[in-house]
Motif scaffolding. Structure first.
Motif, short mmCIF file in Angstrom:
data_model
loop_
_atom_site.label_atom_id
_atom_site.label_comp_id
_atom_site.label_asym_id
_atom_site.label_seq_id
_atom_site.Cartn_x
_atom_site.Cartn_y
_atom_site.Cartn_z
N GLU A 8 -5.58 -2.33 -7.48
CA GLU A 8 -5.19 -1.69 -8.74
C GLU A 8 -6.27 -0.71 -9.22
O GLU A 8 -5.96 0.39 -9.68
CB GLU A 8 -4.93 -2.75 -9.82
CG GLU A 8 -3.68 -3.58 -9.59
CD GLU A 8 -3.90 -4.71 -8.59
OE1 GLU A 8 -5.03 -4.86 -8.09
OE2 GLU A 8 -2.92 -5.42 -8.30
N ALA A 18 0.13 1.72 -13.27
CA ALA A 18 1.21 0.74 -13.24
C ALA A 18 2.23 1.08 -14.31
O ALA A 18 1.89 1.20 -15.48
CB ALA A 18 0.65 -0.67 -13.46
N TYR A 20 5.79 -0.34 -14.23
CA TYR A 20 6.73 -1.42 -14.50
C TYR A 20 6.35 -2.61 -13.63
O TYR A 20 6.13 -2.48 -12.42
CB TYR A 20 8.17 -0.99 -14.19
CG TYR A 20 9.22 -1.96 -14.71
CD1 TYR A 20 9.47 -2.06 -16.07
CD2 TYR A 20 9.93 -2.77 -13.84
CE1 TYR A 20 10.42 -2.95 -16.56
CE2 TYR A 20 10.89 -3.66 -14.32
CZ TYR A 20 11.13 -3.74 -15.68
OH TYR A 20 12.07 -4.63 -16.17
N ARG A 21 6.23 -3.78 -14.27
CA ARG A 21 5.81 -4.98 -13.55
C ARG A 21 6.76 -6.13 -13.85
O ARG A 21 7.23 -6.29 -14.97
CB ARG A 21 4.39 -5.39 -13.94
CG ARG A 21 3.36 -4.30 -13.76
CD ARG A 21 1.98 -4.79 -14.17
NE ARG A 21 1.37 -5.59 -13.12
CZ ARG A 21 0.56 -6.62 -13.32
NH1 ARG A 21 0.33 -7.04 -14.55
NH2 ARG A 21 0.00 -7.26 -12.31
N GLU A 66 -0.08 -12.19 -16.79
CA GLU A 66 -0.10 -10.84 -16.22
C GLU A 66 0.53 -9.81 -17.16
O GLU A 66 0.55 -8.62 -16.85
CB GLU A 66 0.63 -10.83 -14.88
CG GLU A 66 -0.07 -11.62 -13.78
CD GLU A 66 -1.36 -10.97 -13.34
OE1 GLU A 66 -1.52 -9.74 -13.55
OE2 GLU A 66 -2.23 -11.68 -12.79
N VAL A 68 3.62 -9.08 -17.84
CA VAL A 68 4.63 -8.29 -17.13
C VAL A 68 5.73 -7.85 -18.10
O VAL A 68 5.81 -8.31 -19.24
CB VAL A 68 5.25 -9.10 -15.97
CG1 VAL A 68 4.18 -9.48 -14.95
CG2 VAL A 68 5.97 -10.35 -16.47
N THR A 251 4.42 -4.96 -8.80
CA THR A 251 3.92 -3.85 -9.62
C THR A 251 4.48 -2.55 -9.07
O THR A 251 4.30 -2.24 -7.89
CB THR A 251 2.39 -3.79 -9.62
OG1 THR A 251 1.86 -5.03 -10.10
CG2 THR A 251 1.89 -2.65 -10.50
N ILE A 252 5.18 -1.80 -9.94
CA ILE A 252 5.70 -0.49 -9.55
C ILE A 252 4.87 0.56 -10.29
O ILE A 252 4.77 0.52 -11.52
CB ILE A 252 7.19 -0.35 -9.91
CG1 ILE A 252 7.99 -1.47 -9.22
CG2 ILE A 252 7.71 1.03 -9.49
CD1 ILE A 252 9.46 -1.50 -9.59
N TYR A 253 4.27 1.46 -9.55
CA TYR A 253 3.39 2.48 -10.13
C TYR A 253 4.18 3.73 -10.50
O TYR A 253 5.35 3.88 -10.15
CB TYR A 253 2.25 2.77 -9.17
CG TYR A 253 1.33 1.59 -9.02
CD1 TYR A 253 0.30 1.37 -9.92
CD2 TYR A 253 1.54 0.65 -8.01
CE1 TYR A 253 -0.53 0.25 -9.81
CE2 TYR A 253 0.73 -0.46 -7.90
CZ TYR A 253 -0.30 -0.66 -8.80
OH TYR A 253 -1.10 -1.77 -8.70
N ASP A 254 3.51 4.61 -11.24
CA ASP A 254 4.24 5.77 -11.76
C ASP A 254 4.67 6.75 -10.67
O ASP A 254 5.49 7.62 -10.93
CB ASP A 254 3.43 6.47 -12.86
CG ASP A 254 2.09 6.99 -12.39
OD1 ASP A 254 1.77 6.82 -11.19
OD2 ASP A 254 1.36 7.58 -13.20
N HIS A 259 3.70 -2.54 -5.11
CA HIS A 259 2.68 -3.46 -4.61
C HIS A 259 3.14 -4.89 -4.87
O HIS A 259 3.54 -5.24 -5.99
CB HIS A 259 1.34 -3.21 -5.30
CG HIS A 259 0.25 -4.14 -4.86
ND1 HIS A 259 -0.18 -4.23 -3.57
CD2 HIS A 259 -0.50 -5.02 -5.57
CE1 HIS A 259 -1.14 -5.12 -3.47
NE2 HIS A 259 -1.36 -5.62 -4.68
#
Length: 441
Positions: A8, A18, A20-21, A66, A68, A251-254, A259
């Motif tokens: 991260e 990050a 959306y988690r 976390e 989320v 974890t979805i990144y921009d 991940h």
């Protein structure tokens, strides 16, 4: 990448944030009945009986720790025809913890939930979305400027789903990150009946970014343009669900990269442990080997409790005694496990042989008797028919939750009976060996 930096941290330094988690879990089977008749120890039975709840609490704790955005539950929250509302109240209390923290929950019903009488009666917080029998695509509330996220789901309305459900799902929303929730056996898995079958390739061809699956109790991950995850059961219930169990932190990144992190959730971990008794001639040394092996395995597992099934192999002069006195050896093993702490012995099995047994000729009366029993008795049609009839009668008298002890289909049933017949033969021979040697039974 600098090995001292986390995944991260590296992404943040590269300008990827990050976006959306969520935690993805499935097959909770809350308050599942004990599935093994070998769980005779009241303390062990209590531990396993409450472990599914504790595993679910850990999943909720993971979401909170976390911070989320959501929890995705891909079916089989329950274990069947539940009549008590205590399980439902427990579930509602845990989901309310998430709601109070601003965390959404998305749920689909699996085949076991469809059986549950309390499924439709349970009142859940408004932040919980339970998908119905018709497919829906639910947009997730996002901050201005964030890319859109849409969660798709479809619940079982009946305990059986012999046909694929994939064609019933809504098409992916253009420009959005589409996440699908599905309860499916995929192309089939050992020990699992076929439910809503579909192939991995079918899912990958949908243009969804992530498929959150449930039903198969073993973890499976396929990463790529479409990431597909079967998280597995979060708490094993018997030796056939051995190993550490977990949920998946996503974890979805921009930049829409994904991940995955496996996070262990099981309180108790079942394990099959093999102990090679080759060359061990002293009963005390065998007990020491048991304790040493249990300590090593207990030290290396992530769960707080080890529930072990020990299997002895190899050639040893103690082979006959191990089989004859398996109850005494079980007590010895359980005592050593209790000293270790967080360690339990569920059952002992043996396939040990006496030195030279495999090469023994007809001069050995016990070896000759084994061949006669195996060829003329156990292998006969009449014996198999009588054994099948006796097992059928026993199975009818068992509680519903225990009737799968002989297997879930005819082939597994016959294999179980064949194993019992062989074990019975070896037990008789072990006692006859003691008589031959003048030992006290």
């Amino acid at each position: 990448m600098d090995s001292n930096r986390s995944f991260e941290d590296s992404l943040v330094l590269e300008g990827v944030i990050a976006a959306y988690r969520f935690v993805h879990a499935a097959d909770i089977h809350l308050d599942s009945p004990l599935r093994s008749l070998a769980l005779r120890d009241p303390e062990l039975a209590s531990l396993i009986g409450n472990a599914t709840r504790k595993a679910f609490v850990r999943i909720v704790d993971l979401c909170l720790d976390e911070q989320v955005d959501a929890l995705l539950l891909a079916g089989d929250l329950y274990d069947g025809e539940q009549t008590s509302m205590k399980t439902a109240r427990f579930l509602a209390e845990q989901l309310r913890r998430l709601s109070d923290a601003g965390i959404q929950t998305f749920i689909i019903r699996g085949n076991h939930d469809a059986l549950s009488r309390i499924t439709k009666e349970l009142v859940l917080p408004e932040s919980v979305k339970v998908f119905g029998g018709r497919a829906e695509a639910v947009p997730v509330k996002r901050d201005a400027g964030a890319f859109p996220v849409v969660v798709h789901g479809l619940s079982f309305t009946h305990p059986q789903a012999p046909e694929s459900l994939l064609s019933k799902y809504k098409p992916p929303v253009p420009d959005a990150l589409n996440i699908g929730l599905m309860h499916t056996s995929l192309a089939g898995a050992l020990g699992h009946d076929v439910y809503a079958p579909c192939s991995l390739a079918d899912l990958q061809g949908t243009e969804f970014r992530y498929w959150a699956l449930g039903h198969v109790h073993k973890r499976m991950v396929s990463e790529g343009p479409c990431t597909v995850v079967m998280p597995g059961i979060p708490q094993g219930r018997d030796i056939n669900e051995a190993g550490a169990k977990s949920a998946t932190l996503v974890t979805i990144y921009d930049d829409r990269t994904i991940h995955l992190e496996e996070r262990f959730t099981s309180l108790a971990q079942f394990e099959r442990i093999s102990i090679d008794a080759t060359g061990i001639e002293d009963w005390g040394k065998l007990a020491v080997a048991i304790g040493r092996t249990l300590e090593e395995v207990r030290r290396d597992i992530p769960s707080e409790h080890l529930v072990a099934r020990l299997h002895f192999t190899g050639e040893t002069p103690l082979a006959w005694r191990i089989r004859r006195d398996i109850d005494l050896l079980t007590t010895e093993a359980q005592d050593r496990a209790s000293v270790i702490g967080g360690c339990w012995v569920e059952k002992l099995e043996t396939s040990c042989q006496a030195p030279g047994a495999a090469a023994a000729g007809s001069s050995d009366p016990l070896m000759e008797l084994r061949r006669l029993i195996q060829d003329d008795v156990v292998g006969s049609d009449a014996f198999r028919a009588e054994l099948t009839a006796a097992a059928d009668e026993l199975r009818r008298k068992l509680p519903a939750e225990c009737r799968g002890i002989f297997g879930s289909n005819e082939a597994a049933f016959q294999n179980s009976l064949a194993l019992l017949a062989r074990e019975g033969m070896e037990d008789v021979l072990a006692r006859l060996h003691a008589v031959e040697k003048g030992e006290q039974l």
